[in-house]
Design an enzyme around this catalytic site. Sequence first.
Site, PDB file in Angstrom:
ATOM      1  N   LYS A  42      81.398  71.267  85.682  1.00 12.24           N
ATOM      2  CA  LYS A  42      80.985  69.896  85.355  1.00 12.24           C
ATOM      3  C   LYS A  42      79.522  69.671  85.739  1.00 12.24           C
ATOM      4  O   LYS A  42      78.739  69.174  84.928  1.00 12.24           O
ATOM      5  CB  LYS A  42      81.887  68.909  86.101  1.00 12.24           C
ATOM      6  N   ASN A  43      79.172  70.040  86.965  1.00 12.93           N
ATOM      7  CA  ASN A  43      77.834  69.689  87.440  1.00 12.93           C
ATOM      8  C   ASN A  43      76.720  70.476  86.750  1.00 12.93           C
ATOM      9  O   ASN A  43      75.568  70.064  86.777  1.00 12.93           O
ATOM     10  CB  ASN A  43      77.745  69.833  88.965  1.00 12.93           C
ATOM     11  N   ARG A 112      76.960  59.417  86.718  1.00 11.56           N
ATOM     12  CA  ARG A 112      75.802  59.686  87.551  1.00 11.56           C
ATOM     13  C   ARG A 112      74.716  60.418  86.761  1.00 11.56           C
ATOM     14  O   ARG A 112      73.530  60.121  86.863  1.00 11.56           O
ATOM     15  CB  ARG A 112      76.273  60.582  88.719  1.00 11.56           C
ATOM     16  N   CYS A 136      80.650  58.113  91.199  1.00 10.66           N
ATOM     17  CA  CYS A 136      81.660  57.744  92.188  1.00 10.66           C
ATOM     18  C   CYS A 136      81.025  56.971  93.339  1.00 10.66           C
ATOM     19  O   CYS A 136      79.890  57.236  93.742  1.00 10.66           O
ATOM     20  CB  CYS A 136      82.314  58.998  92.736  1.00 10.66           C
ATOM     21  N   PRO A 142      70.959  56.660  96.463  1.00 11.41           N
ATOM     22  CA  PRO A 142      69.653  56.238  95.963  1.00 11.41           C
ATOM     23  C   PRO A 142      69.029  57.316  95.066  1.00 11.41           C
ATOM     24  O   PRO A 142      69.489  58.467  95.068  1.00 11.41           O
ATOM     25  CB  PRO A 142      68.824  56.080  97.239  1.00 11.41           C
ATOM     26  N   ILE A 143      67.970  56.935  94.319  1.00 16.97           N
ATOM     27  CA  ILE A 143      67.274  57.935  93.498  1.00 16.97           C
ATOM     28  C   ILE A 143      65.790  58.023  93.905  1.00 16.97           C
ATOM     29  O   ILE A 143      64.944  58.408  93.119  1.00 16.97           O
ATOM     30  CB  ILE A 143      67.425  57.652  91.978  1.00 16.97           C
ATOM     31  N   ASP A 144      65.518  57.638  95.155  1.00 17.66           N
ATOM     32  CA  ASP A 144      64.130  57.618  95.622  1.00 17.66           C
ATOM     33  C   ASP A 144      63.449  58.980  95.552  1.00 17.66           C
ATOM     34  O   ASP A 144      62.252  59.080  95.261  1.00 17.66           O
ATOM     35  CB  ASP A 144      64.075  57.059  97.056  1.00 17.66           C
ATOM     36  N   ASP A 324      82.143  68.474  97.786  1.00 18.21           N
ATOM     37  CA  ASP A 324      83.097  68.116  96.725  1.00 18.21           C
ATOM     38  C   ASP A 324      84.496  68.692  96.963  1.00 18.21           C
ATOM     39  O   ASP A 324      85.441  68.320  96.273  1.00 18.21           O
ATOM     40  CB  ASP A 324      82.573  68.576  95.357  1.00 18.21           C
ATOM     41  N   ILE A 346      77.114  64.991 103.839  1.00 16.17           N
ATOM     42  CA  ILE A 346      76.255  64.705 102.668  1.00 16.17           C
ATOM     43  C   ILE A 346      76.367  63.230 102.241  1.00 16.17           C
ATOM     44  O   ILE A 346      75.369  62.574 101.974  1.00 16.17           O
ATOM     45  CB  ILE A 346      76.620  65.612 101.464  1.00 16.17           C
ATOM     46  N   ARG A 416      87.380  62.133  84.598  1.00 16.53           N
ATOM     47  CA  ARG A 416      85.940  62.313  84.390  1.00 16.53           C
ATOM     48  C   ARG A 416      85.513  63.737  84.695  1.00 16.53           C
ATOM     49  O   ARG A 416      84.512  64.219  84.161  1.00 16.53           O
ATOM     50  CB  ARG A 416      85.151  61.363  85.300  1.00 16.53           C
TER      51      ARG A 416
HETATM   52  C1  UD1 Z   1      75.461  66.325  93.064  1.00 21.52           C
HETATM   53  C2  UD1 Z   1      76.815  66.529  92.449  1.00 21.52           C
HETATM   54  C3  UD1 Z   1      77.898  66.021  93.391  1.00 21.52           C
HETATM   55  C4  UD1 Z   1      77.747  66.617  94.788  1.00 21.52           C
HETATM   56  C5  UD1 Z   1      76.319  66.481  95.304  1.00 21.52           C
HETATM   57  C6  UD1 Z   1      76.098  67.231  96.610  1.00 21.52           C
HETATM   58  C7  UD1 Z   1      76.303  66.305  90.105  1.00 21.52           C
HETATM   59  C8  UD1 Z   1      76.441  65.502  88.860  1.00 21.52           C
HETATM   60  N1  UD1 Z   1      76.876  65.804  91.203  1.00 21.52           N
HETATM   61  O1  UD1 Z   1      75.284  64.917  93.199  1.00 21.52           O
HETATM   62  O2  UD1 Z   1      79.151  66.391  92.840  1.00 21.52           O
HETATM   63  O3  UD1 Z   1      78.613  65.945  95.680  1.00 21.52           O
HETATM   64  O4  UD1 Z   1      75.386  66.986  94.331  1.00 21.52           O
HETATM   65  O5  UD1 Z   1      76.447  68.578  96.456  1.00 21.52           O
HETATM   66  O6  UD1 Z   1      75.730  67.370  90.093  1.00 21.52           O
HETATM   67  N2  UD1 Z   1      69.755  61.405  98.153  1.00 21.52           N
HETATM   68  C9  UD1 Z   1      68.759  60.515  98.512  1.00 21.52           C
HETATM   69  N3  UD1 Z   1      67.805  60.199  97.594  1.00 21.52           N
HETATM   70  C10 UD1 Z   1      67.800  60.741  96.337  1.00 21.52           C
HETATM   71  C11 UD1 Z   1      68.825  61.655  95.982  1.00 21.52           C
HETATM   72  C12 UD1 Z   1      69.792  61.960  96.920  1.00 21.52           C
HETATM   73  O7  UD1 Z   1      68.751  60.005  99.624  1.00 21.52           O
HETATM   74  O8  UD1 Z   1      66.901  60.411  95.554  1.00 21.52           O
HETATM   75  C13 UD1 Z   1      70.816  61.728  99.140  1.00 21.52           C
HETATM   76  C14 UD1 Z   1      72.179  61.215  98.675  1.00 21.52           C
HETATM   77  O9  UD1 Z   1      72.369  59.866  99.013  1.00 21.52           O
HETATM   78  C15 UD1 Z   1      73.112  62.150  99.411  1.00 21.52           C
HETATM   79  C16 UD1 Z   1      72.339  63.470  99.433  1.00 21.52           C
HETATM   80  O10 UD1 Z   1      70.968  63.131  99.202  1.00 21.52           O
HETATM   81  O11 UD1 Z   1      73.307  61.708 100.727  1.00 21.52           O
HETATM   82  C17 UD1 Z   1      72.790  64.466  98.371  1.00 21.52           C
HETATM   83  O12 UD1 Z   1      72.611  63.938  97.093  1.00 21.52           O
HETATM   84  P1  UD1 Z   1      72.375  64.847  95.814  1.00 21.52           P
HETATM   85  O13 UD1 Z   1      72.333  66.288  96.201  1.00 21.52           O
HETATM   86  O14 UD1 Z   1      71.226  64.280  95.068  1.00 21.52           O
HETATM   87  O15 UD1 Z   1      73.702  64.575  95.001  1.00 21.52           O
HETATM   88  P2  UD1 Z   1      73.848  64.313  93.455  1.00 21.52           P
HETATM   89  O16 UD1 Z   1      72.853  65.133  92.711  1.00 21.52           O
HETATM   90  O17 UD1 Z   1      73.928  62.858  93.180  1.00 21.52           O
END
Ligand code: UD1
Length: 437
Positions: A42-43, A112, A136, A142-144, A324, A346, A416
């Site tokens: 999926k990812n 997402r 989820c 965040p997406i910072d 996950d 995480i 999903r």
């Molecule tokens: C992806 C996976 C998800 C998995 C996660 C960690 C997909 C679609 N989803 O999610 O299944 O659980 O990796 O292996 O691939 N963070 C920030 N700022 C940001 C981005 C992330 O603070 O801009 C933090 C998040 O809040 C979290 C951590 O970084 O605490 C990990 O997030 P991230 O690795 O980005 O997860 P996703 O890509 O959303």
Amino acid sequence: MTLNISEDILKVSWIEEGMIMEKIVIEGGHELSGTITIGGAKNSAVALIPAALLADGICTIKNVPNITDRDALFDIVKLLNCTIEQDGSIIKIDSRNLENKLISEKLSVKLRASYYFMGVLLGKYKHVEIYFPGGCNIGTRPIDLHLKGFKAMGAKVTKRGHKYTLNADELHGAEINLDFASVGATINIMFAAVLAKGRTIINNAAKEVEIINIIDFLNKMGAKISGAGTDTLIIDGVTKLHGAEIEVIPDRIEAGTYILIGSLLGNNLKVEGIIPEHNTALFEKLEEMGVDFKIEGNSVILNKCEHLNPVNVTTLVYPGFPTDLGQPMSVVLTQADGACTIRETIWENRIGHYPYLQKMGAKIELEGNKATIMGKAHLKGTDINATDLRGGAALILAGLIAEGTTNIFDIDYILRGYENIIHKLTNVGAKIKLEEI
Ligand code: UD1
């Protein structure tokens, strides 16, 4: 359609008009025998589909899992005037007539991975308008870090409500240090960087195997990325990308979920089509617990055993124990002979399934991000709700081992990300079905 929106957390909880509401009904206690075949990751797939739009041509993606996240991405691809041809798990995306359009909130919040269109459209058009993504509710998400990367490359970001507008006169290479090895930020920054001018370096990049799959695809399209699988990615921008073909790698999380199910219910249950090296951390933990499993090539055979050693689990970025799989693993821990702990590092809110496990009879104490689980618990079937994708999978496992009948509601979360889960489990002897509510 009704949406529950709370500040920056857009909970994917929507009820479309005419949608048939269903629950999963499980009669627990049946051993599982036969073979479960793992689908595409999926990812990986949810990033490879948007990536295809970076090409000026036709891309073929093989082994795409049949999950509702895929369909939500297809809706966005079609909105952007690209065509999709589908033959089972093989899809062809023609992006030659791509048009850059506003991606509506209704489409953005369905998953997402909608945020990957940010990097793709910014890279291709230097302009993108999109809403905060869904996904989820397992943390603030965040997406910072994504935005930090885009800004370093020259993009100007404007946020109005949940809508983001990104513009750049020119995207240029930059050295970007990620504060956290974020999967999404690494991929998204890469998407923008492949068509940017000059060299981009991503330090503390994520090393997940899905990222290697995506880099492979981009390089086949003509991108110049090196360092795949390490924490430093070097991307030399090119002016144009062409169509290419890629196969989605097997889903290590789907595999891990069925492996965990097999550890409690297997009777020569075979999980095939896996890459065992992608699940090393899981196998090491299962060995410590004394789970009866045997790896044979790209398969693993599992048998349930009476005694499981208590263990402590900490979720980490790859190659550590995957976050996950933390929730399904917590159900296995309820069956160990003694006290286990699981620490989630995480996500701050990956705990939605615990109250339902407690309702079923599990003895769990939560303290911050650490759960202490007292085994061995006798679980009993009852009415429970999936609160997120992997939490939902955990509840299916709980239902499969419980005495009596378990009804799981809010199952959209599960569909999903797990392709044909009911069929795959029924095929090996589980008593599990979908029932209209
Ligand atoms: C992806 C996976 C998800 C998995 C996660 C960690 C997909 C679609 N989803 O999610 O299944 O659980 O990796 O292996 O691939 N963070 C920030 N700022 C940001 C981005 C992330 O603070 O801009 C933090 C998040 O809040 C979290 C951590 O970084 O605490 C990990 O997030 P991230 O690795 O980005 O997860 P996703 O890509 O959303």
